[in-house]
Design an enzyme around this catalytic site. Structure first.
Site, PDB file in Angstrom:
ATOM      1  N   ASP A  28       0.811  -1.220   0.000  1.00  0.00           N
ATOM      2  CA  ASP A  28       0.000   0.000   0.000  1.00  0.00           C
ATOM      3  C   ASP A  28       0.842   1.267   0.000  1.00  0.00           C
ATOM      4  O   ASP A  28       0.581   2.195  -0.761  1.00  0.00           O
ATOM      5  CB  ASP A  28      -0.944   0.009   1.207  1.00  0.00           C
ATOM      6  CG  ASP A  28      -2.114  -0.955   1.012  1.00  0.00           C
ATOM      7  OD1 ASP A  28      -2.433  -1.270  -0.151  1.00  0.00           O
ATOM      8  OD2 ASP A  28      -2.689  -1.389   2.026  1.00  0.00           O
ATOM      9  N   ARG A  43       1.483   3.889  16.820  1.00  0.00           N
ATOM     10  CA  ARG A  43       1.038   4.925  15.878  1.00  0.00           C
ATOM     11  C   ARG A  43       1.352   6.356  16.315  1.00  0.00           C
ATOM     12  O   ARG A  43       1.807   7.158  15.503  1.00  0.00           O
ATOM     13  CB  ARG A  43      -0.459   4.773  15.579  1.00  0.00           C
ATOM     14  CG  ARG A  43      -0.857   3.466  14.918  1.00  0.00           C
ATOM     15  CD  ARG A  43       0.029   3.090  13.780  1.00  0.00           C
ATOM     16  NE  ARG A  43      -0.480   1.923  13.037  1.00  0.00           N
ATOM     17  CZ  ARG A  43       0.237   1.226  12.186  1.00  0.00           C
ATOM     18  NH1 ARG A  43       1.496   1.557  11.951  1.00  0.00           N
ATOM     19  NH2 ARG A  43      -0.283   0.202  11.552  1.00  0.00           N
ATOM     20  N   ASP A  59      -6.252   2.757  13.063  1.00  0.00           N
ATOM     21  CA  ASP A  59      -4.952   3.372  12.823  1.00  0.00           C
ATOM     22  C   ASP A  59      -5.066   4.751  12.181  1.00  0.00           C
ATOM     23  O   ASP A  59      -4.333   5.673  12.526  1.00  0.00           O
ATOM     24  CB  ASP A  59      -4.081   2.450  11.960  1.00  0.00           C
ATOM     25  CG  ASP A  59      -3.623   1.221  12.744  1.00  0.00           C
ATOM     26  OD1 ASP A  59      -3.476   1.333  13.974  1.00  0.00           O
ATOM     27  OD2 ASP A  59      -3.430   0.156  12.128  1.00  0.00           O
ATOM     28  N   SER A  70      -3.463  -9.890   6.985  1.00  0.00           N
ATOM     29  CA  SER A  70      -2.862  -8.574   7.172  1.00  0.00           C
ATOM     30  C   SER A  70      -2.190  -8.573   8.545  1.00  0.00           C
ATOM     31  O   SER A  70      -2.821  -8.867   9.558  1.00  0.00           O
ATOM     32  CB  SER A  70      -3.950  -7.510   7.086  1.00  0.00           C
ATOM     33  OG  SER A  70      -3.529  -6.339   7.737  1.00  0.00           O
TER      34      SER A  70
HETATM   35  N1  ARG Z   1      -6.909  -4.118  16.028  1.00  0.00           N
HETATM   36  C1  ARG Z   1      -5.646  -3.630  16.424  1.00  0.00           C
HETATM   37  C2  ARG Z   1      -5.714  -2.145  16.668  1.00  0.00           C
HETATM   38  O1  ARG Z   1      -6.653  -1.536  16.309  1.00  0.00           O
HETATM   39  C3  ARG Z   1      -4.566  -4.004  15.442  1.00  0.00           C
HETATM   40  C4  ARG Z   1      -4.496  -3.197  14.207  1.00  0.00           C
HETATM   41  C5  ARG Z   1      -3.453  -3.674  13.280  1.00  0.00           C
HETATM   42  N2  ARG Z   1      -3.217  -2.707  12.247  1.00  0.00           N
HETATM   43  C6  ARG Z   1      -2.842  -3.029  11.017  1.00  0.00           C
HETATM   44  N3  ARG Z   1      -2.684  -2.040  10.198  1.00  0.00           N
HETATM   45  N4  ARG Z   1      -2.695  -4.255  10.621  1.00  0.00           N
HETATM   46  O2  ARG Z   1      -4.838  -1.576  17.216  1.00  0.00           O
END
Ligand code: ARG
Length: 415
Positions: free
Chosen positions: A18, A98, A127, A178
């Site tokens: 991406d 993040r 995110d 993912s």
């Molecule tokens: N569900 C978790 C969160 O919201 C993990 C997110 C993982 N993010 C990703 N871009 N694969 O923090």
């Protein structure tokens, strides 16, 4: 715009599909110069390769930064002190990373005179919220671009776009899951995991042995804490990052840290999230065990509420808030005496606290024992209990005596 030359955008670059596509997409759709930043908080293997890749794909400049220690010391350690576990399950690995990435993105944008920042999050997850909110807090003048949220391409279309522009598609991109990882945990989403009735297949796991295949002999580990943060493993003093990495291996080989969570995202979606967090599981449990020994029941009870609040702050992207800083003040104070050692038995997926000690322990053998040496004066209890019961006794007599037989033998309220 009166500016001379092209405007610049700083893109958080992971080297994945991406964000690789985003380099080209930003250049074409926003006519901006793209500067990439690869932030390594512990999940990135070939940082220099990723930095070079961005240049090959057309980035004007490409930076990489090693923020592994900062991530552990300033983010993960705060979460440990707070006992942060979202919905009682998720140790918040991605959510903690993040805000740090966003901060570094803003810093670089300021240094490079960029007018925008960009990240690869989609429009469905948490995110995007964490990135955007953090940028709005730290660099409110910056434009925020989230290509994947805007372009509306499916996975296959993104791959097609990549082929069209000769953007290499990482092998990982064709995998059905993912994945995001840093030392505090690894998350696995998508594919057949989207059916919450299906047991996760063994191939989603990389850090943990299946509990049934873990060694038959239990393994013990002693975790030393100082003022609420882990500082040693089996008596050996270690830096946070090394300690967590080591414990991930130890707990992982004993099948500890698999989490299957049906999670409530901030954007309203329920999603099935699978995690591997061996070190986080052991450390958070040990930390609670030491707090139980060194904090009063009032402190423990209040801190439980703070933990929940703190977890929500992290999860919902509010890291750079005065609210979080205020809670840190309380949490740091609460950790003054959370020093000591916890002994953990790891065995086939279970992590059990089997011993704890602290120089500030509130456990007093002479008060607790039922054997010789008892200093607790049991005759004090009777009077204490009479006073403790007083409000109940008074209220029961005035309001709650329902079963007093009424005259004539019928049951009824005494009035
Ligand atoms: N569900 C978790 C969160 O919201 C993990 C997110 C993982 N993010 C990703 N871009 N694969 O923090």
């Amino acid at each position: 715009m009166a500016r001379k030359g092209k405007q610049k955008v700083v893109l958080a670059y992971s080297g994945g599909l991406d964000t690789s596509v985003a380099i080209k997409w930003l250049a074409d759709n926003y006519k901006m110069d793209v500067i990439t930043l690869c932030v390594n908080i512990g999940g990135v293997k070939d940082v220099e390769g990723i930095r070079q890749k961005a240049l090959k794909l057309g980035a004007l400049k490409s930076f990489a930064v090693d923020s592994r220690d900062e991530f552990i010391d300033d983010y993960v350690f705060k979460a440990i002190k707070a006992d942060a576990l979202y919905e009682g399950q998720y140790p918040l690995a991605t959510a903690l990373g993040r805000p740090l990435m966003a901060k570094l993105l803003v810093d670089l944008a300021h240094m490079e005179g960029a007018s925008a920042v960009a990240h690869g999050s989609t429009g469905k997850g948490n995110d995007q919220v964490r990135f955007d909110v953090s940028v709005l807090a730290l660099g409110p003048e910056l434009k925020i671009i989230a290509p994947a949220r805007e372009w509306g391409m499916t996975r296959d279309e993104t791959i097609e776009y990549a082929h069209k522009y000769k953007i290499p598609v990482p092998v990982k991109a064709s995998r059905p899951y993912s994945i995001d990882e840093n030392p505090w945990g690894r998350s696995i989403e998508c594919g057949i995991l989207e059916d919450p009735w299906r047991e996760p297949p063994e191939d989603i796991y990389e850090w943990t042995k299946s509990p049934s295949e873990a060694p038959d002999r239990p393994e013990y580990v002693e975790i030393g804490f100082e003022a609420g943060v882990p500082v040693s493993l089996n008596g050996k003093v270690m830096e946070g990052l090394a300690l967590i990495e080591k414990l991930n291996v130890m707990a992982g080989r004993n099948g500890i840290g698999r989490i299957d969570h049906l999670e409530s995202r901030l954007v309203g979606i329920k999603s099935r999230e699978n995690y591997e967090a061996p070190a986080a599981t052991v450390i958070l449990k040990s930390h609670l065990a030491l707090e139980a020994m060194t904090m009063s029941r009032h402190q423990l009870r209040f801190k439980e509420r703070v933990a929940q609040e703190y977890s929500d702050i992290i999860y919902n992207g509010l890291w750079f808030s005065a609210h979080r800083e205020d809670l840190d003040g309380y949490i740091d104070s609460s950790q003054r005496y959370v020093t000591g050692t916890v002994r953990v038995k790891m065995h086939k997926g279970n992590c059990v606290i089997v011993g704890r000690k602290s120089p500030h322990s509130l456990y007093n053998f002479q008060l607790a024992t039922y054997d010789r040496g008892d200093l607790f004066d049991q005759s004090d209890s009777a009077g204490f209990i009479r006073i403790w019961a007083l409000p109940l006794k008074i209220q029961a007599q005035a309001q709650l005596i329902t079963f007093k037989p009424a005259k004539g033998g019928k049951k009824g309220r005494s009035k």
